[in-house]
Motif scaffolding. Structure first.
Motif, mmCIF file in Angstrom:
data_model
loop_
_atom_site.group_PDB
_atom_site.id
_atom_site.type_symbol
_atom_site.label_atom_id
_atom_site.label_comp_id
_atom_site.label_asym_id
_atom_site.label_seq_id
_atom_site.Cartn_x
_atom_site.Cartn_y
_atom_site.Cartn_z
ATOM 1 N N UNK A 269 55.134 56.926 54.483
ATOM 2 C CA UNK A 269 54.283 57.900 53.801
ATOM 3 C C UNK A 269 53.389 57.228 52.772
ATOM 4 N N UNK A 270 52.140 57.653 52.729
ATOM 5 C CA UNK A 270 51.191 57.123 51.763
ATOM 6 C C UNK A 270 50.744 55.707 52.059
ATOM 7 N N UNK A 271 50.895 55.288 53.311
ATOM 8 C CA UNK A 271 50.514 53.930 53.708
ATOM 9 C C UNK A 271 49.033 53.701 53.405
ATOM 10 N N UNK A 272 48.751 52.690 52.609
ATOM 11 C CA UNK A 272 47.379 52.351 52.236
ATOM 12 C C UNK A 272 47.350 50.835 52.054
ATOM 13 N N UNK A 273 46.549 50.153 52.856
ATOM 14 C CA UNK A 273 46.553 48.693 52.817
ATOM 15 C C UNK A 273 45.184 48.122 53.125
ATOM 16 N N UNK A 274 44.945 46.947 52.564
ATOM 17 C CA UNK A 274 43.787 46.138 52.934
ATOM 18 C C UNK A 274 44.231 45.270 54.093
ATOM 19 N N UNK A 275 43.386 45.163 55.122
ATOM 20 C CA UNK A 275 43.744 44.331 56.269
ATOM 21 C C UNK A 275 42.626 43.345 56.589
ATOM 22 N N UNK A 276 43.033 42.255 57.177
ATOM 23 C CA UNK A 276 42.084 41.272 57.703
ATOM 24 C C UNK A 276 42.642 40.794 59.037
ATOM 25 N N UNK A 277 41.798 40.829 60.062
ATOM 26 C CA UNK A 277 42.188 40.341 61.388
ATOM 27 C C UNK A 277 41.552 38.974 61.578
ATOM 28 N N UNK A 278 42.385 38.001 61.921
ATOM 29 C CA UNK A 278 41.917 36.636 62.147
ATOM 30 C C UNK A 278 42.221 36.243 63.581
ATOM 31 N N UNK A 279 41.414 35.337 64.100
ATOM 32 C CA UNK A 279 41.564 34.908 65.489
ATOM 33 C C UNK A 279 41.558 33.388 65.566
ATOM 34 N N UNK A 280 42.361 32.872 66.475
ATOM 35 C CA UNK A 280 42.371 31.434 66.710
ATOM 36 C C UNK A 280 41.076 31.026 67.410
ATOM 37 N N UNK A 281 40.688 29.771 67.283
ATOM 38 C CA UNK A 281 39.432 29.327 67.892
ATOM 39 C C UNK A 281 39.353 29.553 69.404
#
Length: 145
Positions: free
Chosen positions: A47-59
């Motif tokens: 409940x109340x989930x709130x987050x900053x996210x960053x998606x990274x990828x391998x070369x």
């Protein structure tokens, strides 16, 4: 049923420091967002989930890492994990039929933490408590139908 590894998620104390570290290692940021709302609560089971996210990828484009920093609820500090400790945050898989994937999980007594969420009619997703307590995210891409 088709299945492939989608990404591995890691909660971090400081997303900017973590992104800097992984990009220095050679990963590329392919997306950033701040997530919250009913869909996020349902998918994650919090409940109340709130987050900053960053998606990274391998070369090579084959590996992805999702970093997230909780805004709410407060992150819970843990001791550093030892190599022989059981568990991790979660591992995510794309599936072509989430209902079938959930039936398979149920055969192993593994069930959603809350239910199946619909993210903007792009994905149906659910977090399942898997073997040894591992959280497994299953996601069906609705744009592929």
């Amino acid at each position: 049923m088709a299945i492939k590894l989608e990404n591995v998620g890691i909660a971090v104390r400081d997303i900017e420091a973590a992104v800097a570290f992984f990009t220095d290692l050679g990963l590329t940021v392919i997306g950033r967002d701040t997530v919250s709302g009913e869909w996020a609560d349902t998918a994650v089971g919090l409940d109340g989930n709130h987050a900053k996210i960053a998606m990274l990828q391998t070369p090579d484009g084959n590996g992805r890492l999702e970093l997230f920093e909780y805004i709410h609820p407060d992150a819970i500090e843990t001791q550093d994990t030892l190599p022989n400790e059981i568990g991790m945050h979660r591992v995510a898989f794309s599936v072509d039929d989430i209902d079938e994937a959930l039936r398979i999980a149920a055969r192993h007594d593994c069930y959603p933490l809350r239910g199946v969420a619909n993210y903007e009619n792009v994905y149906k997703l659910s977090y399942v408590r898997g073997p040894s307590g591992i959280i497994v995210m299953l996601a069906e891409d609705l744009t592929q139908h």
